[in-house]
Design an enzyme around this catalytic site. Structure first.
Site, PDB file in Angstrom:
ATOM      1  N   SER A 110      29.766  85.749 -24.579  1.00 23.32           N
ATOM      2  CA  SER A 110      28.617  86.426 -23.970  1.00 23.32           C
ATOM      3  C   SER A 110      28.082  85.786 -22.701  1.00 23.32           C
ATOM      4  CB  SER A 110      27.469  86.544 -24.978  1.00 23.32           C
ATOM      5  OG  SER A 110      27.757  87.540 -25.926  1.00 23.32           O
ATOM      6  N   LYS A 117      17.695  84.491 -20.667  1.00 24.31           N
ATOM      7  CA  LYS A 117      18.156  85.607 -21.510  1.00 24.31           C
ATOM      8  C   LYS A 117      17.102  85.902 -22.571  1.00 24.31           C
ATOM      9  CE  LYS A 117      22.283  86.975 -24.182  1.00 24.31           C
ATOM     10  NZ  LYS A 117      23.569  86.496 -24.752  1.00 24.31           N
ATOM     11  N   SER A 122      27.350  89.836 -24.088  1.00 22.50           N
ATOM     12  CA  SER A 122      26.009  90.392 -24.175  1.00 22.50           C
ATOM     13  C   SER A 122      25.098  89.970 -23.021  1.00 22.50           C
ATOM     14  CB  SER A 122      25.355  89.947 -25.483  1.00 22.50           C
ATOM     15  OG  SER A 122      25.166  88.545 -25.485  1.00 22.50           O
TER      16      SER A 122
END
Lengths: 502, 517
Positions: free
Chosen positions: B187, B88, B163
């Site tokens: 997330s 990420k 997210s």
């Protein structure tokens, strides 16, 4: 820059009662920074003692320096504070380019040390107790240098340079409670308080304590109120007053300035003030209200600091004797008068004298050498007396040479110069310079005979009982032997020769 | 060759590790297969913000060389050596840009590696690239990324969650077998739920946060994203463990996770349904799949109990005070002074405050600004006690609720998200509706407990993935893997294979216009 009106100090004191408060920041001399492994070193190339943590790079986290916590606890204990069993760090949020994260990691409602006091001895021996509200841990900011514009201020500067070497250096901020009742001695107390704090942290070995390097920095709060009124007046905070003398002068100046403002019927503005050593005055900084909102909240990246009682007691056991107590003890042990001892302290040779006595000299001999010979030479060389290069052993050795009659006092000072010139040990120098006292009585007796023959009237006086006239004969002998005779022995021999009891 | 590669990308990490160890395939082949897949489909998915081909292949080649050399060099290789992974883009990496999905960090290269990245490098897992996310991880759809939204491989018109939509979509689209995510309020888990992948938020402190760009420090946690429960266990063991650079990291080793995933039974375990985390407000198809999983666990010999955590009704409110408060402080460092974007004011005096203001105005997106403003307000003098202070008290109450619940159950269970993936743009103008997506995941972050989401089947009404969430007491991450693996195998038995096998085929770039990035 307009010049503020001031009242004379005496008039200010007649009308008003000063209340003081101090925030003293002490930079700790830990190897690494408060929250990172970067070196904590003064004076290196800008922005070399930094890593990603000190620069507040994205993703970094702080880790508490354990030695810094230990030092903070020691300072707390030396200030007679209570030590919190657990305490937390908090974030003080404000945007400023010397603070890389745009918040300072500090302590807010949970300082590591609180509720202490310090007894301050003024020059005449009066003891004044200053209450300590708290001592808390935090990190220093980077150093900004404003280029262009006037007086190095940010206003009007073309650009500013930032050195983050200082960013993250461990600090302990010591905050007093309001100090009331100092009266006209407020400026003197201010200086003595900061001096005492500086001495304590130096004595603890937790800070280099050099004010000129900013290791100890003082913010001085001053307010005035009419005599007899309980409520405090509005205060000003003079920032970064960085010498003991400046602390005294700044407090005195602010008292005079406040008095003039109050006299004019205007309210004092609550603000920070900048101290200017050149004009010995302050100028307005930024307005500061109690409502300044730093949006403090507990630092979520750090777990609470736990100071177990065992750990605190272990640290307490390592504390050196407090400087004030030590001075009291040494003065009594050495038998110096108040004046003698104060001179010793002011000359900065107390430690050296203690070491010299420990090496075998008497208290009086140690004082005679340090105060009489070494302090003066150090002043000429512009170094600390302890850094001149005279060890306690040298003094003990010199003194023994004198006591044994090998050299006289005059020669001893020459030997001392030889030591300082790197010519060797005192004994070697005596040998090399041929300075030995003439101890063979033969040559002395010849010289005495000659002296007596040269001044028969004096010899007659001595025979007649006027022993005090002997000086002229001794002087003659010393002159004849170019100072190499032991004056005491010369005197004995003269009296013997003339058959007079000494 | 294409067929072989196509087959390689569909293997789990555990299978790939076995094939690499037996030298049936090479790490370069495996890595290249995934890079090809990225080139093939990521133009549509937009899971990657940066592809790290050269370095990934170099690491893979090192692994192959060590294996070929045999002896000590091969023996020292980590079990996952040569298994590629996506990271990420909130996690900093040397050698690749890190943007946090924000314009304010466009072009910024970190001078240091996050601890988890160091661990991936030590295990010689080739890093395929950096995945898309909502700006600074703030969002539930990746629509708040400054670099365009990621699309859900199940339906390209729908969101992949957020997210960490990029990591979840990359794994769901077979662009990577594994990925790292971060989970502040869901997330990792919510994107897992809506993309049909597995996502785990470990116990707070189980994985070092050093190098994960902080959103809300007391809630953030890095965790694994994968297609199987076992793969997540393998990955958490790689990245977990104490880190002296993170004071909040635990000293527990967390090295019993893979073993737990292999236990294979839940007989006698007590599994608690949280009354407040299903029912009203949850899509019917989600409820159905949830009930189906409960039945399977019961069939496997688990005892199902109902527990109540009454204070969970305050969780969302508390979260939206604590999280923005920490955000407002954590994001203060993005000011244009030392790194990243710098924008000068268009007119007027050039002061530091105005440069900071102009930079932040231009560099941050709306959702980030919204949260900074909210948090600044919540921490303000006079409001602190009412907002931040009260929220922290709620947090304590929620922790106590969970303590009580775990006194009655070994593991808790709920749907991961109240709905399946919604359409892109559907909730963009309604922040509150967006925030409600995380209602079931936020409590675990507030309490610091671990949570795992695994695929629970497709909702009847829209044919889209539903996630099942398991929660365990702090430090008991192993329980999640044990129960999760059992439920996964029963579900897969029922489906006749992995759920992702039912996902529509993505068109290859060679047959679509636009191509890859």
């Amino acid at each position: 820059m307009s010049v503020d009106a001031t009242l004379s100090f005496e008039e200010a004191m007649e009308k008003y009662d000063p209340v003081l408060g101090f925030e003293v920041h002490v930079e700790l001399n830990t190897k690494t920074k408060m929250f990172s492994s970067a070196p904590n070193v003064f004076g290196d190339e800008p922005n070399t003692n930094v890593n990603e943590v000190d620069l507040g790079m994205p993703g970094v986290l702080p880790v508490v320096n354990k030695t810094a916590v230990e030092s903070s606890i020691k300072i707390g204990l030396a200030l007679n504070c209570k030590i919190a069993e657990t305490c937390r760090f908090a974030r003080k949020n404000y945007f400023y380019p010397d603070t890389p994260k745009n918040f300072q990691t500090s302590q807010y409602d949970e300082p590591i040390a609180y509720d202490g006091y310090l007894d301050i001895e003024l020059e005449d021996g009066t003891v004044f107790r200053v209450e300590i509200e708290r001592a808390h841990m935090e990190e220093d900011a980077g150093k900004l240098t404003h280029m262009g514009g006037a007086a190095g201020r940010i206003q009007g500067a073309d650009y500013s340079l930032v050195d983050y070497n200082r960013s993250g250096v461990p600090l302990v901020e010591i905050v007093t409670k309001p100090i009331e009742g100092a009266g006209s001695r407020a400026p003197e107390l201010a200086k003595a308080y900061v001096a005492a704090v500086r001495e304590i942290v130096k004595n603890l070995g937790v800070s280099d304590a050099k004010m000129e390097r900013g290791n100890v920095r003082c913010d001085a709060n001053v307010s005035l109120r009419p005599h007899g009124r309980e409520r405090f007046g509005i205060r000003s905070e003079t920032k970064n007053v960085n010498s003991l003398r400046a602390v005294e002068h700044a407090v005195r100046y602010e008292i005079q300035r406040h008095a003039a403002v109050l006299d004019s019927g205007e309210p004092v503005i609550q603000e920070t003030r900048h101290w200017h050593e050149d004009t010995r005055s302050t100028t307005s900084g930024r307005p500061k209200s109690d409502a300044d909102d730093y949006r403090y909240f507990p630092e979520p990246d750090l777990v609470p600091v736990v100071a177990s009682r065992e750990w605190v007691e272990e640290l307490r056991a390592t504390l050196p004797e407090p400087p004030a107590e030590r001075r009291k003890r040494l003065k009594e042990a050495w038998g110096y008068s108040d004046l003698e001892f104060r001179d010793v302290v002011n000359a900065g040779v107390m430690d050296s004298i203690e070491e010299t006595i420990a090496a075998g000299a008497s208290a009086d001999v140690a004082r005679k050498w340090w105060m009489g010979e070494i302090v003066g030479r150090a002043k000429v060389a512009d170094v600390d007396p302890s850094e001149l290069g005279v060890t306690p052993q040298v003094i003990v050795e010199l003194n023994k040479l004198v006591e044994d009659g090998k050299i006289n006092n005059k020669m001893a000072t020459q030997v001392l110069d030889g030591v300082l010139a790197g010519e060797g040990t005192p004994a070697e120098i005596v040998e090399k310079r041929g300075l030995a006292v003439v101890s063979d009585d033969g040559p002395l007796l010849e010289a005495i005979d000659a002296a007596l023959a040269a001044q028969p009237d004096v010899a007659e006086k001595i025979r007649g009982g006027k022993v005090q006239a002997i000086g002229a004969i001794v002087g003659g002998v010393m002159k004849a032997t170019r100072g190499q005779a032991d004056a005491g022995r010369v005197r004995e021999l003269i009296l013997e020769k003339l058959g007079v009891e000494g | 060759m294409t067929e072989l590669k196509n087959e390689l990308i569909r293997h789990s990490a555990a299978d790939l590790a076995a094939k690499l160890a037996s030298r049936e395939v090479t790490a370069v082949e495996v890595t290249q297969a995934h890079l090809d897949r990225i080139a093939d489909v990521d133009g549509q998915v937009n899971a990657f913000l940066h592809v790290n081909s050269e370095e990934a292949l170099a690491v893979a080649a090192e692994v192959d060389a060590a294996r070929a050399a045999g002896g000590a060099a091969a023996g020292e290789l980590h079990a996952l050596a040569g298994v590629p992974i996506a990271v990420k883009d909130l996690i900093v990496t040397i050698g690749q840009p890190t943007t946090a999905g924000s314009k304010i960090l466009e072009g910024w290269h970190s001078p240091y590696d996050a601890t988890v990245v160091k661990k991936l490098r030590a295990a010689k897992m080739p890093i395929l690239g950096k995945t898309n996310l909502d700006e600074f991880a703030m969002g539930s759809s990746t629509e708040h990324s400054a670099y365009g939204p990621t699309r859900n491989p199940w339906d390209l018109d729908r969101i992949p969650g957020g997210s960490g939509g990029g990591s979840a979509a990359a794994v769901a689209a077979f662009e990577a077998p594994l990925a790292l995510g971060t989970d502040t309020g869901g997330s990792i888990r919510q994107p897992g739920a809506v993309t049909g992948t597995v996502g785990v938020k470990p116990t707070y402190g189980a994985v070092s946060r050093y190098g994960a760009i902080a959103m809300a420090s007391s809630l953030d946690q890095i965790g694994p994203v994968s297609r199987t429960v076992l793969d997540s266990a393998l990955l958490q063991e790689v990245i977990g463990g104490h880190d002296p650079f993170d004071s909040t990291s635990l000293t527990d080793p967390f090295n019993d996770l893979v073993a737990a995933a292999r236990v294979g039974n839940v007989a006698g375990m007590k599994i608690g349904i949280v009354k407040e985390l299903h029912g009203e407000g949850y899509q019917a198809g989600v409820e159905n799949r949830f009930n189906e999983s409960l039945q399977l666990l019961k069939d496997a010999g688990a005892e199902i109990v109902e527990v109540s955590c009454p204070n969970l009704k305050y969780a969302l409110g508390a979260y939206y005070l604590i999280m923005p408060s920490e955000v407002s402080s954590n994001l203060a460092k993005f000011d244009g002074v030392r790194f990243g974007m710098r924008v000068l004011p268009k007119d007027g005096p050039m002061t530091i405050e105005r440069v900071m203001g102009a930079t932040r105005a231009a560099g941050f997106g709306d959702e980030v600004k919204r949260r900074i403003i909210l948090g600044t307000y919540a921490l303000s003098a006079g409001y602190y006690d009412a907002y931040y202070g009260s929220a922290q008290k709620v947090r304590t109450l929620i922790q106590r609720d969970f303590d009580a619940a775990f006194a009655r159950a070994d593991v808790l269970i709920s749907p991961t998200a109240p709905t399946t993936a919604f359409k892109l743009g559907e909730k963009l103008d309604d922040p509150l509706a967006m925030y409600l997506n995380d209602v079931a995941t936020i409590p675990a972050n507030l309490a610091g407990i671990p949570g795992l989401s695994l695929p629970g089947g497709l909702a009847d009404e829209d044919g889209l993935p539903v996630g099942i969430q398991l929660l365990a007491p702090a430090r008991q991450d192993a329980r999640l893997y044990r129960v999760g693996a059992v439920l996964e195998s029963m579900l897969e038995e029922k489906w006749g294979g992995p759920m992702l096998a039912q996902a529509p085929e993505l068109k290859s770039a060679s047959t679509t216009a636009g191509g890859s990035n």
